[in-house]
Design an enzyme around this catalytic site. Structure first.
Site, PDB file in Angstrom:
ATOM      1  N   ASP A  73       0.850  -1.196   0.000  1.00 33.30           N
ATOM      2  CA  ASP A  73       0.000   0.000   0.000  1.00 33.30           C
ATOM      3  C   ASP A  73       0.879   1.238   0.000  1.00 33.30           C
ATOM      4  O   ASP A  73       2.046   1.195   0.415  1.00 33.30           O
ATOM      5  CB  ASP A  73      -0.953   0.011   1.193  1.00 33.30           C
ATOM      6  CG  ASP A  73      -0.239   0.248   2.509  1.00 33.30           C
ATOM      7  OD1 ASP A  73       0.681  -0.530   2.826  1.00 33.30           O
ATOM      8  OD2 ASP A  73      -0.584   1.215   3.232  1.00 33.30           O
TER       9      ASP A  73
ATOM     10  N   GLU B 178      -0.076  -0.448   5.793  1.00 34.19           N
ATOM     11  CA  GLU B 178       0.924   0.165   6.677  1.00 34.19           C
ATOM     12  C   GLU B 178       0.799   1.679   6.702  1.00 34.19           C
ATOM     13  O   GLU B 178       0.926   2.308   7.761  1.00 34.19           O
ATOM     14  CB  GLU B 178       2.327  -0.243   6.211  1.00 34.19           C
ATOM     15  CG  GLU B 178       3.442   0.092   7.201  1.00 34.19           C
ATOM     16  CD  GLU B 178       3.977   1.511   7.066  1.00 34.19           C
ATOM     17  OE1 GLU B 178       4.594   2.019   8.025  1.00 34.19           O
ATOM     18  OE2 GLU B 178       3.775   2.120   5.991  1.00 34.19           O
TER      19      GLU B 178
END
Length: 453
Positions: free
Chosen positions: A92, A156
């Site tokens: 991500d 994250e």
């Protein structure tokens, strides 16, 4: 760089690594469905899973984590009796911010001036390719000498804790003798660096309400309490005159004793405008690695274009607080919430909501794995000695892993050196760093296996 056969193999794999990095960067994998479709993250997760399967990983799985995102897991068996190493990265990314400010499209990996530009190129899709390249090179030179677990996180950057909660519920899954977190970076391009400390973080949304609705500023301004003005005063109270963070009850005077960060270098790296001073006191290293730092990430209020002459009835902001090692993030959160609520002027109604939190982390740099990493980095970087620095950012999973596996040795390396400009527009990765760190990781796995033999 080393002239060994392994180094030549890593070099020969770089065109493939960059081609695959371009494929991965193309996914708009921001883990916020309000900004980009969830399908972009799901597609990126499938790409990672397919790559692991193609490289011989077993038990490859898309893990549905409690925050609604997916992490990718795979296991590559090594020789009987070999130690197990967990390799971590995340797919991500941060949103691209102002896409018009990018010189090239943020989700299109573009070569320019010897670097490759694209969102996530360094943070941390490049880390995925670093791991894959290291393992591919080892397979051509006798095989991977350890058992390898790979975990690639899907949220994250949002700090929503999905993988942390999943790991706590399935503690056997990520158990390992050593853990390599591929999400930090060298202090400077060409200077091999491991990260010894990470600040923790908390994210808080603060909302201020003062009126039943917006009012005409000519008719009511001057007496009607302005929610936006109240919010500005609250946020201003989080800084001292010199810009230091001031959250009531939170210590902010620790010092950093390791590698220092010259102010001139910091100003250049941070692109501070001429004539603009730095904020805070103490050394730069004190401020960014050893002390708390508050940042206002965003404010909800009328934009300038289209604004009407109104006293605002409500306003809100998103506030980040970075927490240094030695300070509990939960306690810091309580202090921040109390500060925001207690500094409201004019009796303004303040509500707060914590939306993310992660603890600070301190590595044991005297552990045997660090000796293996020092040797690996020295060879990959032509004799340059490994340096140890802090990092002001947060990787909440580190403390979770340290708590679950107290005997595991945790090392932090990666591609996010200052020129990478992660989280900003025009993020980029140095292909030379990708090559050197891929080699260093391969050498580390060899060294570590030998040291445990």
């Amino acid at each position: 760089m080393s002239d060994s056969p392994l180094a030549h193999t890593v070099a020969s794999l770089q065109p493939r690594a960059l081609a695959e990095l371009a494929e991965l960067v193309a996914f708009k994998s921001v883990a916020d469905p309000d900004q980009f479709p969830r399908s972009e993250c799901e597609a990126a997760a499938r790409w990672v899973a397919d790559a692991l399967r193609a490289d011989g990983f077993q038990d490859v799985a898309l893990l549905d984590t409690p925050d609604g995102t997916q992490s990718v897991y795979g296991f590559l068996p090594g020789p009987a009796g070999a130690p197990t190493v967990l390799l971590y990265a995340h797919y991500d990314v941060q949103p691209p911010l102002d896409e018009a400010a990018w010189v090239s499209p943020p989700f299109e990996l573009t070569e320019r001036d010897g670097r490759w530009y694209g969102r996530g190129a360094a943070d941390c899709k490049g880390g995925v390719l670093m791991h894959l390249t290291a393992l591919r090179a080892l397979k051509e030179h006798g095989g991977v000498p350890v058992n390898v677990k790979v975990i690639v996180e899907g949220s994250e950057e949002q700090g929503t804790g999905g993988l942390e909660r999943y790991a706590e519920a399935h503690p056997e899954l990520l158990a390992a003798d050593a853990i390599v977190i591929g999400d930090t970076g060298n202090f400077r391009v060409g200077l091999p660096t491991v990260t010894a400390t990470l600040r923790g973080m908390t994210l808080v949304r603060v909302t201020v309400d003062t009126l039943g609705g917006n009012l005409h500023s000519g008719q009511f301004g001057g007496a009607a309490p302005d929610a936006l003005a109240a919010l500005i005063r609250i946020l201003d109270s989080l800084r001292a005159e010199d810009g230091s963070t001031t959250v009531n009850g939170l210590a902010a005077d620790a010092t950093w004793d390791g590698l220092q960060y010259p102010e001139e270098d910091f100003r250049k790296d941070a692109k501070v405008l001429d004539g603009v001073g730095l904020i805070g006191s103490g050394s730069v290293a004190d401020r960014i690695w050893a002390r708390p730092a508050v940042t206002v990430l965003g404010i909800d209020c009328p934009p300038v274009i289209g604004a009407t002459p109104s006293v605002q009835a409500g306003a809100r902001a998103l506030v980040s607080l970075r927490v240094p090692p030695g300070t509990d993030a939960g306690e810091a959160t309580k202090l921040l919430l109390a500060h925001l609520e207690n500094t409201a002027p004019w009796g303004a109604r303040v509500t707060t909501e914590q939306i993310g939190q992660g603890q600070a982390f301190r590595a044991d740099t005297d552990s045997p794995a660090y000796a293996s990493m020092a040797s690996a980095l020295r060879e990959a970087y032509d004799g340059e000695e490994m340096q140890t620095s802090g990092m002001g950012g947060s990787i909440p999973l580190c403390n979770t892993l340290a708590g679950l596996y107290p005997e595991a040795e945790i090392l932090l390396i990666g591609l996010s050196e200052p020129d990478a400009q992660i989280h900003a527009v025009n993020e980029s990765v140095s292909p030379e760093e990708l090559e050197r760190l891929s080699l260093a990781e391969a050498l580390f796995l060899q060294e570590y296996a030998a040291s445990r033999g």
